[in-house]
Structure formats: structure tokens, C-alpha cells
Design a protein around this motif. Structure first.
Motif, PDB file in Angstrom:
ATOM      1  N   SER A  36      31.189  48.105  44.864  1.00  0.00           N
ATOM      2  CA  SER A  36      32.531  48.496  44.430  1.00  0.00           C
ATOM      3  C   SER A  36      33.439  48.703  45.635  1.00  0.00           C
ATOM      4  CB  SER A  36      32.459  49.796  43.632  1.00  0.00           C
ATOM      5  OG  SER A  36      32.048  50.866  44.471  1.00  0.00           O
ATOM      6  N   GLU A  37      34.753  48.683  45.376  1.00  0.00           N
ATOM      7  CA  GLU A  37      35.712  48.958  46.461  1.00  0.00           C
ATOM      8  C   GLU A  37      35.380  50.281  47.143  1.00  0.00           C
ATOM      9  OE1 GLU A  37      39.750  48.961  45.286  1.00  0.00           O
ATOM     10  OE2 GLU A  37      39.807  46.824  44.761  1.00  0.00           O
ATOM     11  N   ARG A  38      35.082  51.273  46.329  1.00  0.00           N
ATOM     12  CA  ARG A  38      34.785  52.596  46.866  1.00  0.00           C
ATOM     13  C   ARG A  38      33.566  52.556  47.777  1.00  0.00           C
ATOM     14  NH1 ARG A  38      33.820  58.091  43.234  1.00  0.00           N
ATOM     15  NH2 ARG A  38      33.401  59.503  44.997  1.00  0.00           N
ATOM     16  N   ARG A  39      32.517  51.861  47.318  1.00  0.00           N
ATOM     17  CA  ARG A  39      31.294  51.796  48.113  1.00  0.00           C
ATOM     18  C   ARG A  39      31.524  51.008  49.406  1.00  0.00           C
ATOM     19  NH1 ARG A  39      27.375  54.230  50.375  1.00  0.00           N
ATOM     20  NH2 ARG A  39      25.496  52.969  50.713  1.00  0.00           N
ATOM     21  N   ARG A  48      40.291  52.220  51.008  1.00  0.00           N
ATOM     22  CA  ARG A  48      40.172  51.321  49.863  1.00  0.00           C
ATOM     23  C   ARG A  48      41.278  50.265  49.842  1.00  0.00           C
ATOM     24  NH1 ARG A  48      38.531  54.399  44.377  1.00  0.00           N
ATOM     25  NH2 ARG A  48      38.556  52.206  43.677  1.00  0.00           N
ATOM     26  N   ARG A  52      40.657  46.348  49.487  1.00  0.00           N
ATOM     27  CA  ARG A  52      41.324  45.589  48.421  1.00  0.00           C
ATOM     28  C   ARG A  52      42.032  44.363  48.989  1.00  0.00           C
ATOM     29  NH1 ARG A  52      44.213  49.627  46.399  1.00  0.00           N
ATOM     30  NH2 ARG A  52      42.330  50.407  45.379  1.00  0.00           N
ATOM     31  N   ASP A  70      35.922  44.883  35.968  1.00  0.00           N
ATOM     32  CA  ASP A  70      34.550  44.392  36.009  1.00  0.00           C
ATOM     33  C   ASP A  70      34.144  44.200  37.465  1.00  0.00           C
ATOM     34  OD1 ASP A  70      32.107  43.516  35.226  1.00  0.00           O
ATOM     35  OD2 ASP A  70      32.791  41.715  34.193  1.00  0.00           O
ATOM     36  N   ALA A  71      32.882  43.851  37.689  1.00  0.00           N
ATOM     37  CA  ALA A  71      32.389  43.659  39.047  1.00  0.00           C
ATOM     38  C   ALA A  71      32.987  42.407  39.678  1.00  0.00           C
ATOM     39  CB  ALA A  71      30.864  43.552  39.028  1.00  0.00           C
ATOM     40  N   THR A  72      33.111  42.431  41.000  1.00  0.00           N
ATOM     41  CA  THR A  72      33.517  41.255  41.768  1.00  0.00           C
ATOM     42  C   THR A  72      32.258  40.491  42.129  1.00  0.00           C
ATOM     43  OG1 THR A  72      35.468  42.351  42.688  1.00  0.00           O
ATOM     44  CG2 THR A  72      34.606  40.461  43.896  1.00  0.00           C
TER      45      THR A  72
END
Length: 238
Positions: A36-39, A48, A52, A70-72
Motif C-alpha cells: 500500500s501507499e502507506r506501507r 505518501r 503517489r 483496490d490494490a496496485t
């Protein structure tokens, strides 16, 4: 993913290059979800918004698919990426990818005669003078690298004469991939760039409006060095 803390002077670019390297190396396989972006921001030690922005670049390059909410996921770059990826594919971690180099040479040999044919058909105003200027610069150059650069300028003029945006964009990308390797190619390319008369024969066919002759002249100019380079690459790969 073997991600490393990012140099903050060019954060999005550094993030982009790390993800790019993992996708191209196969470290991240098609269909695999990115963190994820956060991770990613946590692992890389960046904001972030920087992550992004980097992901937007990766998506624009055709390497990932971003779905809202959803996931990238990683895409197969061989099916979705564009020609602008060639420079990164050719030299990865300072190493030449032999198969990519060979494909560039094959494209050069295939496209060169067709571009010459179109230039002979269309012959824009001032074409003869530009080609002659390029050949004169090539003939007077003594340094092998300068000779290769003048040869590229000659082909740049031929592509202009072809008046094809598709071939123009392909040439731009192939040149961007090819130029960093010029020093390594100096010896193998010396025979080709030293054939001033072969360039003159091609220029004469183009300016005289003889497409078939231009095709033959272009192939005779490009084929010997291309064959030698492909053989050398095959030997390296073997």
C-alpha cells in the motif's frame, strides 16, 4: 522487495526507479500486488504524496495497474509498456542486456531502409542541403565518437525527410537507448561511420527521388556493422 531509504533530493524519481528495477528484474511478477501507499512510505522513509507521484509515473510507463480502492498490481511490461522503456531495459545496474541490444540493432536494420524509402518519396525542401551538411561533418571528423554522432545526425535528417511521426518517435527512443553505448561501440561501428561514400550514395538516392535505390543504399550501409554487432552480442551471450 529489496527497497532502500530514498535520497530526498529527488524523492518521487528515486521511488519510481526502485519500483522500476524490481519490475524489470522480475523481483515483482505480473499480477503481484504492490504494498500500500502507506506501507511503501514507511519502508522508504518518504511521504505518501511522494509515493503517489512515483506510482503515477510507474502506471504511465505501463508497469502497474492502479484501481481506485483496490490494490496496485504489476503488469507484464512486455505487453503494456512503450518504447520509452528501452533505455532502462538496455542498461540495468550498469550492465548491458544483450537481448535488448540485439533487438535495437534489428529494429535499426529494419527501419532504416523504410525511412530512407519514405524520405526519397517525400523529399521536403532543403533536404539535400541538410544531408550534405551532415555528411561533410562526418567526413571531417577524426574522433570515432564524433563520427558516430554525425552519423546519427545524418539519420536524424533522413527521419525528418520521411515525415512520419511514428518513425520519428521510434527513432528518438532508439537514439536515447543507443547513445549511452556509443563509447563501447566505437570500434565495431568504425567501418560503418567511415563509409562516407555510402552515405553520399544514400543521400543521392533520396534527393533524386529514387525510393527503391534508397532502400538498397540504406541496407548496404547498415547491414555489415549490424551483422558484426549482432554476432558479437551473440558471442557475449553464449
Amino acid at each position: 522487495m529489496a527497497l532502500q531509504p530514498v535520497n530526498r533530493r529527488s524523492v518521487p524519481q528515486d521511488v519510481f526507479e526502485q519500483i522500476l528495477a524490481d519490475v524489470l528484474s522480475g523481483e515483482m511478477q505480473p499480477g503481484e500486488a504492490l504494498p500500500s501507499e502507506r506501507r511503501l512510505a514507511e519502508v522508504l522513509g518518504v511521504s505518501r504524496p511522494a509515493v503517489r507521484e512515483a506510482l503515477k509515473r510507474v502506471a504511465a510507463a505501463g508497469l502497474v495497474e492502479v484501481r481506485q480502492g483496490d490494490a496496485t498490481t504489476v503488469r507484464d511490461f512486455r505487453r503494456h509498456a512503450g518504447l520509452d522503456l528501452l533505455p532502462q531495459l538496455l542498461l540495468r545496474n550498469g550492465q548491458l542486456d544483450v537481448s535488448v541490444a540485439r533487438s535495437i540493432l534489428e529494429a535499426r536494420l529494419h527501419n532504416g531502409p523504410k525511412v530512407a524509402e519514405l524520405a526519397a518519396e517525400r523529399r521536403p525542401a532543403g533536404m539535400a542541403d541538410r544531408l550534405e551538411e551532415s555528411i561533410a561533418a562526418l567526413a571531417s571528423a577524426q574522433d570515432p565518437l564524433d563520427q558516430q554522432r554525425h552519423a546519427l545526425t545524418f539519420w536524424d535528417d533522413v527521419v525528418d525527410g520521411a515525415d512520419s511521426i511514428a518513425f520519428r518517435l521510434m527513432f528518438n527512443t532508439l537514439r536515447a537507448a543507443y547513445e549511452p553505448a556509443l563509447p563501447a561501440l566505437a570500434t565495431l561501428m568504425a567501418a560503418e561511420v567511415g563509409q562516407t561514400q555510402a552515405y553520399r550514395a544514400l543521400a543521392a538516392a533520396i534527393t533524386a527521388g529514387k525510393p527503391a535505390v534508397a532502400v538498397t543504399a540504406a541496407r548496404e550501409l547498415l547491414e555489415p556493422a549490424t551483422t558484426a554487432l549482432v554476432a558479437a552480442l551473440n558471442a557475449l551471450e553464449g
